[in-house]
Design an enzyme around this catalytic site. Structure first.
Site, PDB file in Angstrom:
ATOM      1  N   ASN A 199       7.133  11.000   0.648  1.00 22.94           N
ATOM      2  CA  ASN A 199       5.713  10.688   0.496  1.00 22.94           C
ATOM      3  C   ASN A 199       5.204  10.232   1.865  1.00 22.94           C
ATOM      4  O   ASN A 199       5.952  10.144   2.842  1.00 22.94           O
ATOM      5  CB  ASN A 199       5.497   9.612  -0.573  1.00 22.94           C
ATOM      6  CG  ASN A 199       4.022   9.439  -0.923  1.00 22.94           C
ATOM      7  OD1 ASN A 199       3.316  10.423  -1.171  1.00 22.94           O
ATOM      8  ND2 ASN A 199       3.527   8.222  -0.936  1.00 22.94           N
ATOM      9  N   LYS A 200       3.938   9.924   1.923  1.00 22.30           N
ATOM     10  CA  LYS A 200       3.281   9.543   3.169  1.00 22.30           C
ATOM     11  C   LYS A 200       4.074   8.513   3.964  1.00 22.30           C
ATOM     12  O   LYS A 200       4.619   7.573   3.384  1.00 22.30           O
ATOM     13  CB  LYS A 200       1.882   9.015   2.828  1.00 22.30           C
ATOM     14  CG  LYS A 200       1.039   8.588   4.001  1.00 22.30           C
ATOM     15  CD  LYS A 200       0.921   9.646   5.080  1.00 22.30           C
ATOM     16  CE  LYS A 200       0.456  10.995   4.567  1.00 22.30           C
ATOM     17  NZ  LYS A 200       0.656  12.089   5.535  1.00 22.30           N
ATOM     18  N   ASP A 208       5.269  14.025  -2.250  1.00 21.35           N
ATOM     19  CA  ASP A 208       5.056  15.390  -1.757  1.00 21.35           C
ATOM     20  C   ASP A 208       6.213  16.318  -2.107  1.00 21.35           C
ATOM     21  O   ASP A 208       6.048  17.529  -2.191  1.00 21.35           O
ATOM     22  CB  ASP A 208       4.838  15.376  -0.249  1.00 21.35           C
ATOM     23  CG  ASP A 208       3.490  14.772   0.062  1.00 21.35           C
ATOM     24  OD1 ASP A 208       3.375  13.533   0.063  1.00 21.35           O
ATOM     25  OD2 ASP A 208       2.522  15.539   0.233  1.00 21.35           O
ATOM     26  N   ARG A 238      -6.147  17.909   1.184  1.00 23.14           N
ATOM     27  CA  ARG A 238      -4.803  17.364   1.408  1.00 23.14           C
ATOM     28  C   ARG A 238      -4.348  16.722   0.112  1.00 23.14           C
ATOM     29  O   ARG A 238      -5.117  16.615  -0.841  1.00 23.14           O
ATOM     30  CB  ARG A 238      -4.736  16.431   2.629  1.00 23.14           C
ATOM     31  CG  ARG A 238      -5.924  15.590   2.976  1.00 23.14           C
ATOM     32  CD  ARG A 238      -6.276  14.560   1.970  1.00 23.14           C
ATOM     33  NE  ARG A 238      -5.132  13.730   1.602  1.00 23.14           N
ATOM     34  CZ  ARG A 238      -5.053  13.008   0.500  1.00 23.14           C
ATOM     35  NH1 ARG A 238      -6.057  13.006  -0.380  1.00 23.14           N
ATOM     36  NH2 ARG A 238      -3.997  12.291   0.220  1.00 23.14           N
ATOM     37  N   GLN A 248      -5.667   7.572   5.121  1.00 20.66           N
ATOM     38  CA  GLN A 248      -6.027   8.057   3.772  1.00 20.66           C
ATOM     39  C   GLN A 248      -6.339   6.899   2.822  1.00 20.66           C
ATOM     40  O   GLN A 248      -7.144   7.046   1.907  1.00 20.66           O
ATOM     41  CB  GLN A 248      -4.877   8.894   3.186  1.00 20.66           C
ATOM     42  CG  GLN A 248      -4.698  10.263   3.812  1.00 20.66           C
ATOM     43  CD  GLN A 248      -3.672  10.241   4.925  1.00 20.66           C
ATOM     44  OE1 GLN A 248      -3.464   9.223   5.584  1.00 20.66           O
ATOM     45  NE2 GLN A 248      -3.035  11.365   5.160  1.00 20.66           N
ATOM     46  N   ALA A 269      -0.500  16.699  -2.187  1.00 13.20           N
ATOM     47  CA  ALA A 269       0.386  17.798  -2.587  1.00 13.20           C
ATOM     48  C   ALA A 269      -0.189  18.712  -3.683  1.00 13.20           C
ATOM     49  O   ALA A 269      -0.265  19.937  -3.498  1.00 13.20           O
ATOM     50  CB  ALA A 269       1.738  17.219  -2.996  1.00 13.20           C
TER      51      ALA A 269
HETATM   52  O1  MRU Z   1      -0.905  14.131   4.532  1.00 12.48           O
HETATM   53  P1  MRU Z   1      -1.473  14.064   3.140  1.00 12.48           P
HETATM   54  O2  MRU Z   1      -2.752  13.293   3.057  1.00 12.48           O
HETATM   55  O3  MRU Z   1      -1.570  15.421   2.503  1.00 12.48           O
HETATM   56  O4  MRU Z   1      -0.371  13.231   2.326  1.00 12.48           O
HETATM   57  C1  MRU Z   1      -0.589  12.983   0.963  1.00 12.48           C
HETATM   58  C2  MRU Z   1       0.431  12.118   0.336  1.00 12.48           C
HETATM   59  O5  MRU Z   1       1.395  11.711   0.946  1.00 12.48           O
HETATM   60  C3  MRU Z   1       0.246  11.843  -1.137  1.00 12.48           C
HETATM   61  O6  MRU Z   1       0.750  10.585  -1.469  1.00 12.48           O
HETATM   62  C4  MRU Z   1       1.002  12.920  -1.954  1.00 12.48           C
HETATM   63  O7  MRU Z   1       0.637  14.190  -1.524  1.00 12.48           O
HETATM   64  C5  MRU Z   1       0.742  12.783  -3.404  1.00 12.48           C
HETATM   65  S1  MRU Z   1      -0.915  13.251  -3.814  1.00 12.48           S
HETATM   66  C6  MRU Z   1      -1.095  13.196  -5.495  1.00 12.48           C
END
Ligand code: MRU
Length: 319
Positions: free
Chosen positions: A219-220, A209, A46, A168, A48
């Protein structure tokens, strides 16, 4: 590298199973695009940029076959790096050389971002971050956490938000910091405002993302809340992401597709249920922070202070 989310071995892709961290370090072996698509969907890999890199190798495993692209494109909707990597692979005929280049360029971009971003970090800064935007989420080094890594000599420390519901921050960022010897304090998401009000946070830095053409950044889930809080407390709010995360086709954040994840992630955790049966649940996995709340975007080309459409246009690839 202390932490490697992906290992390409020529005929197979090994992915660190991030569902098991921090308790167990085990790799899942992918031998087809279908294996990789499943691993992305199921959160083995997981973040991006890591999703984009994995998808590129997934195409190679199916020797660039047309079906591979559709399978991988259907795995998760929000991170544009996935679609960016698939488009690059399609244009290059699905070669291993291109997949390796995508991986190598991501690592180089993260190191460049780290160098640019570290200049924004004051000595001894207490840096609040959300989710995991570290080596685990990329080809290596990380985006937001990469800036932290690059600023390690400044005696910084991290405040990691737990990141409900998928944790996470608690599971991955806290673990990565421990691997790297970076001081880290774990808090639940709802503690951020309190810490800011007490002067215990110096800046916020997160990954993204998908960043729209006007600088709005997905983002998350929970990132938007932190940006509002940071503005309320006069704290810098930085978003670190490589250009592969920019979607110049989308005018603003309202057009970013937001993944809705299973209700079970909200009603309980790993088989334990704490919410009553039958309760209605929402579980959007991402939110959008408007550009006006972002102090600066950090990318491999440098820093865009006060991001807006005009300033981002300078980053866009030639049409
Ligand atoms: O659902 P996830 O764990 O894939 O979400 C990840 C995020 O939101 C990260 O902050 C984003 O992908 C940047 S990773 C360098």
């Amino acid at each position: 590298m202390a932490v490697a989310a992906l290992r390409w071995l020529g005929d197979r892709l090994e992915l660190l199973d991030q569902r098991l961290l921090p308790g167990e370090t085990a790799y899942v072996t992918c031998r087809s695009a279908q294996d990789v698509a499943r691993a992305i969907r199921d959160m083995v890999v997981r973040g991006a940029p890591a999703i984009g890199c994995a998808a590129a190798f997934g195409v190679v495993l199916d020797r660039g076959g047309a079906a591979a692209y559709d399978l991988l494109a259907a795995s998760r909707p929000t991170a544009v790096n996935l679609f960016w990597a698939l488009e690059r692979m399609r244009r290059a005929g699905g070669t291993e050389t291109e997949a390796r280049a995508i991986f190598d360029e991501d690592l180089a971009a993260n190191l460049a971002m780290g160098a640019h971003g570290a200049a924004l970090v004051p000595q001894g800064a207490r840096i609040l971050t959300h989710c995991n935007a570290g080596a685990l989420a990329t080809a290596g080094h990380g985006t937001a956490l990469g800036v932290v890594r690059s600023a390690k000599d400044k005696g910084i420390s991290v405040i990691a938000c737990e990141t409900r519901p998928y944790l996470q921050g608690a599971r991955l960022t806290a673990w990565e910091c421990a691997q790297e010897g970076i001081a880290c304090t774990l808090v639940t998401d709802n503690m951020a405002g309190h810490l800011m009000s007490r002067g215990e946070v110096d800046l916020v830095i997160v990954g993204a993302d998908r960043i729209a053409a006007n600088g709005d950044a997905a983002n998350k889930i929970g990132t938007y809340t932190l940006a509002v809080l940071a503005r309320r407390h006069g704290l810098p709010f930085y978003v670190a992401a490589p250009l592969s995360t920019y979607d110049f086709v989308i005018a603003d954040g309202s057009a970013i597709p937001i993944e809705e994840r299973p209700a079970a992630e909200v009603t309980g955790y790993r088989g334990e249920r704490w919410a009553p049966e039958g309760v209605r649940v929402r579980n959007p996995a991402f939110d959008v922070t408007p550009a006006e709340l972002i102090s600066a975007l950090i990318c491999e080309k440098g820093i865009v202070t006060g991001p807006n459409r005009e300033r981002l246009a300078r980053l866009a690839p030639p049409a």
